[in-house]
Structure formats: C-alpha cells, structure tokens
Design an enzyme around this catalytic site. Structure first.
Site, PDB file in Angstrom:
ATOM      1  N   LEU A  35       0.815  -1.223   0.000  1.00 41.00           N
ATOM      2  CA  LEU A  35       0.000   0.000   0.000  1.00 41.00           C
ATOM      3  C   LEU A  35       0.850   1.275   0.000  1.00 41.00           C
ATOM      4  O   LEU A  35       0.387   2.327   0.427  1.00 41.00           O
ATOM      5  CB  LEU A  35      -0.997   0.012   1.171  1.00 41.00           C
ATOM      6  CG  LEU A  35      -2.023  -1.136   1.166  1.00 41.00           C
ATOM      7  CD1 LEU A  35      -2.988  -1.002   2.355  1.00 41.00           C
ATOM      8  CD2 LEU A  35      -2.834  -1.169  -0.131  1.00 41.00           C
ATOM      9  N   ALA A  74       4.913  -5.048  -8.525  1.00 38.45           N
ATOM     10  CA  ALA A  74       5.316  -4.267  -7.347  1.00 38.45           C
ATOM     11  C   ALA A  74       6.671  -3.612  -7.553  1.00 38.45           C
ATOM     12  O   ALA A  74       7.686  -4.116  -7.088  1.00 38.45           O
ATOM     13  CB  ALA A  74       5.366  -5.187  -6.134  1.00 38.45           C
ATOM     14  N   ASN A  92      14.541  -2.187  -3.874  1.00 36.93           N
ATOM     15  CA  ASN A  92      13.133  -2.585  -3.968  1.00 36.93           C
ATOM     16  C   ASN A  92      12.877  -3.411  -5.234  1.00 36.93           C
ATOM     17  O   ASN A  92      12.330  -4.512  -5.158  1.00 36.93           O
ATOM     18  CB  ASN A  92      12.239  -1.345  -3.963  1.00 36.93           C
ATOM     19  CG  ASN A  92      10.777  -1.739  -3.897  1.00 36.93           C
ATOM     20  OD1 ASN A  92      10.262  -2.057  -2.833  1.00 36.93           O
ATOM     21  ND2 ASN A  92      10.114  -1.792  -5.048  1.00 36.93           N
ATOM     22  N   THR A 117       8.573  -1.891 -18.837  1.00 34.28           N
ATOM     23  CA  THR A 117       8.261  -0.525 -19.243  1.00 34.28           C
ATOM     24  C   THR A 117       8.985  -0.126 -20.526  1.00 34.28           C
ATOM     25  O   THR A 117      10.094  -0.618 -20.800  1.00 34.28           O
ATOM     26  CB  THR A 117       8.699   0.455 -18.133  1.00 34.28           C
ATOM     27  OG1 THR A 117       8.661   1.785 -18.632  1.00 34.28           O
ATOM     28  CG2 THR A 117      10.118   0.188 -17.668  1.00 34.28           C
ATOM     29  N   TYR A 141      15.414   3.766 -12.961  1.00 33.13           N
ATOM     30  CA  TYR A 141      14.159   3.002 -13.059  1.00 33.13           C
ATOM     31  C   TYR A 141      14.189   2.053 -14.258  1.00 33.13           C
ATOM     32  O   TYR A 141      13.975   0.839 -14.135  1.00 33.13           O
ATOM     33  CB  TYR A 141      12.976   3.969 -13.166  1.00 33.13           C
ATOM     34  CG  TYR A 141      11.703   3.311 -13.608  1.00 33.13           C
ATOM     35  CD1 TYR A 141      11.156   2.264 -12.869  1.00 33.13           C
ATOM     36  CD2 TYR A 141      11.044   3.712 -14.770  1.00 33.13           C
ATOM     37  CE1 TYR A 141       9.991   1.632 -13.283  1.00 33.13           C
ATOM     38  CE2 TYR A 141       9.882   3.099 -15.184  1.00 33.13           C
ATOM     39  CZ  TYR A 141       9.356   2.058 -14.439  1.00 33.13           C
ATOM     40  OH  TYR A 141       8.207   1.442 -14.851  1.00 33.13           O
ATOM     41  N   LYS A 145      14.335  -2.252 -14.394  1.00 31.09           N
ATOM     42  CA  LYS A 145      13.362  -3.098 -15.108  1.00 31.09           C
ATOM     43  C   LYS A 145      14.070  -4.001 -16.115  1.00 31.09           C
ATOM     44  O   LYS A 145      13.722  -5.175 -16.284  1.00 31.09           O
ATOM     45  CB  LYS A 145      12.333  -2.211 -15.821  1.00 31.09           C
ATOM     46  CG  LYS A 145      11.362  -1.525 -14.862  1.00 31.09           C
ATOM     47  CD  LYS A 145      10.218  -2.448 -14.489  1.00 31.09           C
ATOM     48  CE  LYS A 145       9.236  -1.811 -13.548  1.00 31.09           C
ATOM     49  NZ  LYS A 145       7.981  -2.495 -13.427  1.00 31.09           N
ATOM     50  N   ASN A 170       2.636   4.506 -22.030  1.00 27.27           N
ATOM     51  CA  ASN A 170       2.074   5.341 -20.951  1.00 27.27           C
ATOM     52  C   ASN A 170       0.652   4.920 -20.566  1.00 27.27           C
ATOM     53  O   ASN A 170      -0.311   5.246 -21.278  1.00 27.27           O
ATOM     54  CB  ASN A 170       2.092   6.812 -21.372  1.00 27.27           C
ATOM     55  CG  ASN A 170       3.502   7.379 -21.308  1.00 27.27           C
ATOM     56  OD1 ASN A 170       4.408   6.878 -21.972  1.00 27.27           O
ATOM     57  ND2 ASN A 170       3.699   8.398 -20.504  1.00 27.27           N
ATOM     58  N   GLY A 287      15.770  12.861 -17.781  1.00 25.28           N
ATOM     59  CA  GLY A 287      15.410  11.475 -18.099  1.00 25.28           C
ATOM     60  C   GLY A 287      14.259  11.337 -19.081  1.00 25.28           C
ATOM     61  O   GLY A 287      13.875  10.220 -19.416  1.00 25.28           O
ATOM     62  N   ASP A 288      13.693  12.454 -19.559  1.00 28.81           N
ATOM     63  CA  ASP A 288      12.556  12.383 -20.491  1.00 28.81           C
ATOM     64  C   ASP A 288      13.022  12.175 -21.930  1.00 28.81           C
ATOM     65  O   ASP A 288      13.696  13.046 -22.495  1.00 28.81           O
ATOM     66  CB  ASP A 288      11.770  13.700 -20.461  1.00 28.81           C
ATOM     67  CG  ASP A 288      10.583  13.646 -19.528  1.00 28.81           C
ATOM     68  OD1 ASP A 288      10.173  12.542 -19.142  1.00 28.81           O
ATOM     69  OD2 ASP A 288      10.057  14.730 -19.196  1.00 28.81           O
TER      70      ASP A 288
HETATM   71  N1  UDP Z   1       4.821  16.229 -18.340  1.00 24.70           N
HETATM   72  C1  UDP Z   1       4.693  17.599 -18.300  1.00 24.70           C
HETATM   73  N2  UDP Z   1       4.207  18.169 -17.142  1.00 24.70           N
HETATM   74  C2  UDP Z   1       3.850  17.438 -16.050  1.00 24.70           C
HETATM   75  C3  UDP Z   1       3.977  16.029 -16.104  1.00 24.70           C
HETATM   76  C4  UDP Z   1       4.467  15.450 -17.270  1.00 24.70           C
HETATM   77  O1  UDP Z   1       5.011  18.299 -19.255  1.00 24.70           O
HETATM   78  O2  UDP Z   1       3.427  18.028 -15.040  1.00 24.70           O
HETATM   79  C5  UDP Z   1       5.318  15.576 -19.582  1.00 24.70           C
HETATM   80  C6  UDP Z   1       6.584  14.747 -19.383  1.00 24.70           C
HETATM   81  O3  UDP Z   1       7.728  15.560 -19.529  1.00 24.70           O
HETATM   82  C7  UDP Z   1       6.446  13.699 -20.484  1.00 24.70           C
HETATM   83  C8  UDP Z   1       4.932  13.499 -20.610  1.00 24.70           C
HETATM   84  O4  UDP Z   1       4.332  14.651 -20.010  1.00 24.70           O
HETATM   85  O5  UDP Z   1       6.906  14.218 -21.697  1.00 24.70           O
HETATM   86  C9  UDP Z   1       4.435  12.271 -19.899  1.00 24.70           C
HETATM   87  O6  UDP Z   1       4.947  12.255 -18.574  1.00 24.70           O
HETATM   88  P1  UDP Z   1       4.439  11.265 -17.471  1.00 24.70           P
HETATM   89  O7  UDP Z   1       5.143  11.633 -16.187  1.00 24.70           O
HETATM   90  O8  UDP Z   1       2.945  11.235 -17.460  1.00 24.70           O
HETATM   91  O9  UDP Z   1       4.900   9.826 -17.975  1.00 24.70           O
HETATM   92  P2  UDP Z   1       6.353   9.259 -18.401  1.00 24.70           P
HETATM   93  O10 UDP Z   1       6.424   9.410 -19.887  1.00 24.70           O
HETATM   94  O11 UDP Z   1       7.399  10.021 -17.657  1.00 24.70           O
HETATM   95  O12 UDP Z   1       6.274   7.824 -17.995  1.00 24.70           O
END
Ligand code: UDP
Length: 342
Positions: A35, A74, A92, A117, A141, A145, A170, A287-288
């Site tokens: 949880l 998990a 974890n 992922t 992360y 995975k 996503n 990391g995006d």
């Molecule tokens: N994003 C954004 N503002 C926010 C949250 C996310 O611009 O407040 C962008 C983020 O940079 C990515 C996309 O939305 O390009 C999806 O992000 P999310 O965290 O939902 O999922 P992720 O792709 O990181 O798993």
C-alpha cells in the site's frame, strides 16, 4: 480455465484493473501489496498486506494458497525519483524480484507475468520501437526493469518456468464506469495533473520543455488505455497457461502505436472537460525521451491483442469521469482538505 493468480502490487493503478478483469473472467486472485502507492479501497477479493522485501510474509501466501501464476507489478516506477534515490530503486525492484522468484521456485510456481516498461528503451533512434531494439535505459528506473527482465530470462532457462514480460508505454485512463482509476499521492503524471488543473485543484500545468525536436516542441508519448492494458494481462496469463512447454517466454510491447504530444493532451483535455487549463512553460525534466511510441505488431500476432479504448478522447473522457467522481471521495480526508483549501 480457472487458476489461482497472485497479483503482487495488485492494489495499484494497473493491478486494480488487472484484478477486476481477471475476477470478472472467473479467475481466483489474491493481492499482495504494501500500500505504498496502492489503495485498499481499489482491491476486490482476498488481500494480504506485505512488502516484497519481507520474504517471510510473502512466503505465507505461497504456503496458504496453491499459486498457478504470479503477476508481478510491485515496483517503484518514477523516472525522476529513481535518479535521486537510486539505491532505494535497486533494492526494492531488483532484490524484491529475487525474493519473488526464489519463492516461485521453492513452491513450484511455473508462470510469471512481469510488468516492464518502455523506459528500458531510453531514447530510441527509430520510432515506433520494436521489441528487438537494443534497450538503452537512461534512468535508474528503466535499468532496474531491464535487469529484472534479464533475471527472469536467465532463471527461466535453468529453472523451467514460463514468463511474459509486458513493456507498457504510458498507462492512462480509468475504468469505463469511472469506478477505478489513477490515484498517486503526490501525482506526477501528465493526464491526472492536467485534470487537477481542470478541477481547479492546481492553478496551472507546467509543460516540461517546448524545445524538443518534435512538431510542436513538446514530448511525444504513446498513451495506452488501462482497460486495454488489463486485457493484455488476461491474454498473457491465458497464453502461459496454454503453453505445452514449461519454459516459454516472450517480451511484448503494450502500446497503441500512436504518439501524442503534451500539447495534444492538454488541448484534448480542454475539449473534453470544457474547463480552462492554464499552461506554463518549464524546464526539461531529467530522463525524459523526446519521443516514445510502440510498435505493437508482435503482441497482436502472439496474443491477438489490439487496443480498443486507446484513442486520446476515450482515455481522457474515462479519466475525467473517475477524476471528478469517485477519486475525490477516496482521497484521504487530510489530503482532500489540503487540496480543497488551496
Ligand atoms: N509532463 C509535463 N508536465 C507534467 C507532467 C508530465 O510536461 O506536469 C510531460 C513529461 O515531460 C512527459 C509526458 O508529459 O513528456 C508524460 O509524462 P508522465 O510523467 O505522465 O509519464 P512518463 O512518460 O514520464 O512515464
């Protein structure tokens, strides 16, 4: 076919939908969850409170029930958090999975479905990305995975069990009746954050960078409806149970094959909710990847799976129904008061 399915991490966003669908189809499920991000209110059926880093507690579940399939959901799963708390993620995610696999071997459980992922791909050069592209995760992360995928593959070869690894893109949306959906505290994901703004809970949505090499400069993602994800799990379980060989294994993308930018998401949310959604431009988030879109042909071929609800409008419509409805009631009173008093 009936089988006993242990869903580890089954009180979370994905697990609660998977559990609901499996039970609807007549499977017996048991949820094991600490949880930390999941919610007791989202669980249907038997529930055991516990952590994957507590093998004795987890072992009790294997002793009490004859488990046929483990679904392992998990994990700690936030890219930015993994970059600031690497050891927490390694311990974890990786040590926790070692505990699960050892118990599976001890109690002769022959099937595991592991939730992986698209983050294992990092920032792939070619989009859409197929499963055979060399994974190059750019976060702790994603790396944890990928390490778990390898661990499962290596162990399966020696110890004769079947596995399906699902690499989700996503996950988004909520159940069609709006009864279960996404509830992270704090919320970091784009769609629920945008809906927080539509609800008036937050003043604006900050876009993390508008200078990417994409048509509108914002990042592109493949949003996949949670009900479609649950259906992929159901099919993956049935695939494993129908295999003649002990050690059948496969890695599959779970995505819609379509990419939408951050601005596409915001514009669609304005259209669906009819609310103002003020926007601010922020810095890039570490990391995006600029673009991440699945090639989902393999899962269609192997499991006969096709997304049915993963158009952006259906995703946001269902998310809005949940977000503005039952989610508000489930939020713990203290959190709700904090939100409402802002
Ligand atoms: N994003 C954004 N503002 C926010 C949250 C996310 O611009 O407040 C962008 C983020 O940079 C990515 C996309 O939305 O390009 C999806 O992000 P999310 O965290 O939902 O999922 P992720 O792709 O990181 O798993």
């Amino acid at each position: 076919m009936s089988a006993n399915i242990l869903i580890i991490g089954g009180a979370g966003y994905i697990g609660s939908h998977v559990n609901a669908l499996l039970r609807e189809r007549g499977y017996k499920t048991i949820i094991y969850d600490n949880l930390s991000t999941g919610h007791r209110d989202m669980v249907m059926g038997p529930f055991v409170y516990g952590d994957i880093l507590e093998p004795d507690r987890l072992e009790d579940v294997f002793i009490t029930h004859k488990i046929d399939v483990v679904i392992h959901l998990a994990a700690k799963s936030l890219v930015p958090e993994s970059l600031t708390r690497p050891l927490f993620y390694y311990e974890n995610n990786i040590s926790g999975t070692v505990n699960i696999l050892k118990l599976m071997l001890e109690y002769n459980v022959k099937n595991i479905l592991f939730s992986s992922t698209a983050s294992v791909y990092g920032s792939p050069d070619v989009i859409p990305v197929t499963e055979d592209v060399k994974p190059q995760p750019n976060s702790v992360y994603g790396f944890t995975k990928l390490a778990i995928e390898r661990m499962i593959q290596d162990a399966s070869l020696i110890h004769n069990f079947s596995y399906v690894v699902l690499r989700y893109f996503n996950a988004a949306g909520a159940s069609l009746d709006g009864n279960i959906g996404e509830l992270h505290i704090p919320e970091t994901h784009l769609i629920p954050r945008v809906l927080d703004v539509a609800m008036g809970e937050e003043p604006e949505i900050v876009i993390y960078g508008t200078d990417y090499d994409t048509p509108d400069g914002t990042c592109i993602r493949d949003y996949i409806h949670i009900v479609d994800i649950a259906d992929a799990h159901l099919r993956a379980v049935e695939w494993m149970l129908s295999q003649k060989k002990d050690k059948s294994g496969i890695i599959l993308n779970v995505g819609s094959g379509k990419g939408f930018s951050v601005l596409d998401v915001i514009n669609t949310a304005v259209e669906i909710t009819g609310k103002d959604i003020p926007v601010n431009i922020g810095e890039r988030r570490q990391g995006d990847p600029p673009k991440l879109v699945a090639d989902a042909k393999l899962i269609e071929k192997v499991l006969g799976w096709k997304p049915r609800y993963s158009d952006l409008k259906t995703i946001i419509k269902t998310a809005w129904k949940w977000h503005s409805g039952r989610r508000m009631k489930l939020l713990k009173p203290t959190v709700r008061n904090k939100i409402l008093s802002k």
